[in-house]
Scaffold this motif. Structure first.
Motif, PDB file in Angstrom:
ATOM      1  N   ALA A 187       0.838  -1.192   0.000  1.00  0.00           N
ATOM      2  CA  ALA A 187       0.000   0.000   0.000  1.00  0.00           C
ATOM      3  C   ALA A 187       0.876   1.246   0.000  1.00  0.00           C
ATOM      4  CB  ALA A 187      -0.919   0.008   1.219  1.00  0.00           C
ATOM      5  N   ALA A 188       0.297   2.369  -0.424  1.00  0.00           N
ATOM      6  CA  ALA A 188       0.984   3.657  -0.403  1.00  0.00           C
ATOM      7  C   ALA A 188       0.078   4.694   0.253  1.00  0.00           C
ATOM      8  CB  ALA A 188       1.357   4.098  -1.818  1.00  0.00           C
ATOM      9  N   TRP A 189       0.705   5.654   0.888  1.00  0.00           N
ATOM     10  CA  TRP A 189       0.011   6.813   1.475  1.00  0.00           C
ATOM     11  C   TRP A 189       0.863   8.033   1.177  1.00  0.00           C
ATOM     12  CZ3 TRP A 189       1.045  10.893   4.596  1.00  0.00           C
ATOM     13  CH2 TRP A 189      -0.027  11.557   5.191  1.00  0.00           C
ATOM     14  N   CYS A 190       0.222   9.167   0.858  1.00  0.00           N
ATOM     15  CA  CYS A 190       0.971  10.381   0.563  1.00  0.00           C
ATOM     16  C   CYS A 190       0.196  11.587   1.082  1.00  0.00           C
ATOM     17  CB  CYS A 190       1.194  10.504  -0.947  1.00  0.00           C
ATOM     18  SG  CYS A 190       2.169  11.949  -1.431  1.00  0.00           S
ATOM     19  N   ALA A 205      -4.106   0.398   9.998  1.00  0.00           N
ATOM     20  CA  ALA A 205      -4.961  -0.419   9.135  1.00  0.00           C
ATOM     21  C   ALA A 205      -4.133  -1.340   8.248  1.00  0.00           C
ATOM     22  CB  ALA A 205      -5.850   0.482   8.278  1.00  0.00           C
ATOM     23  N   ALA A 206      -3.001  -0.846   7.739  1.00  0.00           N
ATOM     24  CA  ALA A 206      -2.138  -1.694   6.913  1.00  0.00           C
ATOM     25  C   ALA A 206      -1.635  -2.884   7.727  1.00  0.00           C
ATOM     26  CB  ALA A 206      -0.975  -0.877   6.363  1.00  0.00           C
ATOM     27  N   ARG A 207      -1.219  -2.618   8.962  1.00  0.00           N
ATOM     28  CA  ARG A 207      -0.757  -3.712   9.818  1.00  0.00           C
ATOM     29  C   ARG A 207      -1.884  -4.719  10.042  1.00  0.00           C
ATOM     30  NH1 ARG A 207       3.501  -1.469  13.185  1.00  0.00           N
ATOM     31  NH2 ARG A 207       5.326  -1.678  11.840  1.00  0.00           N
ATOM     32  N   ARG A 208      -3.076  -4.226  10.299  1.00  0.00           N
ATOM     33  CA  ARG A 208      -4.209  -5.119  10.550  1.00  0.00           C
ATOM     34  C   ARG A 208      -4.533  -5.951   9.312  1.00  0.00           C
ATOM     35  NH1 ARG A 208      -8.393  -4.698  14.613  1.00  0.00           N
ATOM     36  NH2 ARG A 208     -10.189  -5.993  14.036  1.00  0.00           N
ATOM     37  N   ALA A 209      -4.378  -5.339   8.130  1.00  0.00           N
ATOM     38  CA  ALA A 209      -4.668  -6.036   6.877  1.00  0.00           C
ATOM     39  C   ALA A 209      -3.513  -6.926   6.432  1.00  0.00           C
ATOM     40  CB  ALA A 209      -4.992  -5.017   5.780  1.00  0.00           C
ATOM     41  N   GLY A 210      -2.371  -6.837   7.088  1.00  0.00           N
ATOM     42  CA  GLY A 210      -1.221  -7.655   6.736  1.00  0.00           C
ATOM     43  C   GLY A 210      -0.557  -7.239   5.445  1.00  0.00           C
ATOM     44  N   ILE A 211      -0.480  -5.924   5.210  1.00  0.00           N
ATOM     45  CA  ILE A 211       0.076  -5.419   3.963  1.00  0.00           C
ATOM     46  C   ILE A 211       1.131  -4.373   4.281  1.00  0.00           C
ATOM     47  CG2 ILE A 211      -1.688  -3.604   3.724  1.00  0.00           C
ATOM     48  CD1 ILE A 211      -1.666  -4.106   0.723  1.00  0.00           C
ATOM     49  N   LEU A 309     -11.213   0.273   7.885  1.00  0.00           N
ATOM     50  CA  LEU A 309     -10.272   0.633   6.835  1.00  0.00           C
ATOM     51  C   LEU A 309      -9.491  -0.590   6.372  1.00  0.00           C
ATOM     52  CD1 LEU A 309      -9.132   2.955   5.146  1.00  0.00           C
ATOM     53  CD2 LEU A 309      -7.421   3.321   6.928  1.00  0.00           C
ATOM     54  N   ALA A 310      -9.153  -1.483   7.284  1.00  0.00           N
ATOM     55  CA  ALA A 310      -8.488  -2.724   6.884  1.00  0.00           C
ATOM     56  C   ALA A 310      -9.384  -3.544   5.963  1.00  0.00           C
ATOM     57  CB  ALA A 310      -8.104  -3.534   8.125  1.00  0.00           C
ATOM     58  N   ASP A 311     -10.671  -3.599   6.267  1.00  0.00           N
ATOM     59  CA  ASP A 311     -11.612  -4.289   5.379  1.00  0.00           C
ATOM     60  C   ASP A 311     -11.703  -3.582   4.032  1.00  0.00           C
ATOM     61  OD1 ASP A 311     -12.179  -6.146   7.350  1.00  0.00           O
ATOM     62  OD2 ASP A 311     -14.010  -5.147   8.019  1.00  0.00           O
ATOM     63  N   ALA A 312     -11.654  -2.242   4.057  1.00  0.00           N
ATOM     64  CA  ALA A 312     -11.706  -1.481   2.806  1.00  0.00           C
ATOM     65  C   ALA A 312     -10.475  -1.747   1.952  1.00  0.00           C
ATOM     66  CB  ALA A 312     -11.842   0.014   3.108  1.00  0.00           C
ATOM     67  N   ILE A 313      -9.328  -1.975   2.589  1.00  0.00           N
ATOM     68  CA  ILE A 313      -8.125  -2.326   1.825  1.00  0.00           C
ATOM     69  C   ILE A 313      -8.360  -3.613   1.040  1.00  0.00           C
ATOM     70  CG2 ILE A 313      -5.732  -3.117   2.040  1.00  0.00           C
ATOM     71  CD1 ILE A 313      -5.458  -1.207   4.439  1.00  0.00           C
ATOM     72  N   SER A 314      -8.919  -4.613   1.700  1.00  0.00           N
ATOM     73  CA  SER A 314      -9.191  -5.885   1.011  1.00  0.00           C
ATOM     74  C   SER A 314     -10.176  -5.692  -0.123  1.00  0.00           C
ATOM     75  CB  SER A 314      -9.734  -6.907   2.014  1.00  0.00           C
ATOM     76  OG  SER A 314      -8.775  -7.188   3.013  1.00  0.00           O
ATOM     77  N   ALA A 315     -11.207  -4.878   0.107  1.00  0.00           N
ATOM     78  CA  ALA A 315     -12.210  -4.641  -0.936  1.00  0.00           C
ATOM     79  C   ALA A 315     -11.613  -3.858  -2.099  1.00  0.00           C
ATOM     80  CB  ALA A 315     -13.410  -3.893  -0.342  1.00  0.00           C
TER      81      ALA A 315
END
Length: 357
Positions: A187-190, A205-211, A309-315
């Motif tokens: 993932a990226a954030w800026c 959220a990235a940590r929770r999503a494992g990314i 937000l972690a769920d949104a990452i997967s979606a």
């Protein structure tokens, strides 16, 4: 046309951009120059020398007045008032066909000035007390007001906007943010690293999503960064610094999903559009104009909801990369934006009295 661009002077109008307003002003000046207009940039004197610069102040005010934000300091207000008063006088005497006002300063809004030099004012922020009254009293036949989203249109004028106000979406040059057919699984954030941009939520959220996650942007609030972000950095979460140009586009474009975490009434979300141009679907907090701008290219959570937000990452990862790219090409290109600017300049110069409508 001979066009004055009146900028905000908190930061330099130069790369690497401190934020969306600086990027907007730089690309506006560059785009109008490329279209053959005679452009003068009224900004801090330490802005990009590729443009003809008429300094509002000699250097951006955070160098002279090093506060994290404008907090009603009397010396700073006097400094800005003097600079903008003189700059507006020079514009009035300078034979300009139109001024595009991005300054967020009250002097450029005065009807006595807009009747001399037709003006388009772009409001890049939600309504706030120091400017709200002046915007409402700025109506004149030669003045056009724009906001960056329908959300901000309603926020500035909840009772209904005046006829001379309209939505002007920001635009980017897709060639500067090239499409990547595949991402690397991260993932990226800026953005500006400050609490109201929420990078600590992106990390959680990235940590929770494992990314894995790469953060890019200027550290505007060092105390916040040291307390809330730096302790979370590690092998899977890295801070890449304040990148510019091609380096930032590469860092964003190689990722698989973009995290957009506004914790305030975000007026637009230029960083999300830049990532979408590279093909990144977006996992976002549904704040401000996020849903309006990202649309079908993203998945959403409520502000502060790390699990959501972690769920949104997967979606979002399930959204094909051509979807965000096509949304940018259809709605948010540099050419669409500049076409609309030129149309607004023509309206302001004609002085259509739409106020009676």
């Amino acid at each position: 046309m001979r066009i004055a661009i009146l900028g905000h002077v908190r930061q330099r109008i130069a790369q690497p951009f401190a934020g969306g307003m600086e990027s907007h002003c730089w690309h506006l000046a560059a785009g109008l120059q490329d279209r053959g207009h005679d452009v003068v940039l009224f900004a801090s004197g330490d802005s990009d020398p590729r443009f003809p610069i008429d300094p509002v102040v000699e250097q951006h005010y955070e160098r002279t007045f090093p506060w994290a934000e404008h907090r009603g300091s009397a010396p700073l207000i006097a400094h800005l008032d003097a600079g903008y008063a003189a700059a507006c006088d020079r514009i009035a005497a300078g034979g300009f066909d139109v001024v595009h006002n991005n300054s967020l300063h009250r002097f450029a809004l005065e009807p006595a000035r807009t009747m001399v030099t037709p003006t388009v004012t772009s409001l890049h922020v939600p309504p706030y007390d120091a400017l709200h009254w002046f915007v409402r009293s700025s109506r004149s036949p030669h003045h056009r007001l724009t906001v960056t989203s329908a959300r901000q249109h309603d926020a500035w004028w909840p009772e209904g906007a005046p006829a001379e106000a309209s939505i002007l979406h920001n635009g980017i040059d897709p060639a500067r943010w090239p499409f990547h057919a595949e991402g690397d699984g991260t993932a990226a954030w800026c953005g500006r690293i400050t609490p109201n941009k929420g990078p600590h939520f992106a990390v959680q959220a990235a940590r929770r999503a494992g990314i894995g996650l790469t953060l890019c942007g200027p550290i505007e609030d060092p105390e916040y960064f040291e307390a809330e972000v730096a302790p979370l950095l590690g092998s899977d979460i890295r801070y890449a610094g304040h990148l510019e140009g091609d380096a930032l586009a590469r860092a964003i474009g190689q990722a698989s999903v973009f995290l957009f975490t506004p914790c305030w009434d975000e007026p637009f979300g230029l960083v999300a559009v830049e990532a979408m141009s590279c093909g990144l679907p977006v996992a976002a907090f549904a704040m401000g104009a996020a849903r309006e701008i990202v649309g079908e290219a993203g998945a959403y959570a409520e502000c502060g909801d790390v699990a959501g937000l972690a769920d949104a990452i997967s979606a979002a990862l399930a959204i094909p990369r051509d979807v965000p790219r096509q949304r940018v090409l259809s709605h948010f290109t540099h050419d669409l934006w500049l076409d609309r600017c030129e149309a607004l300049y023509a309206e302001a110069r004609r002085g259509d009295d739409r106020m009676a409508a």
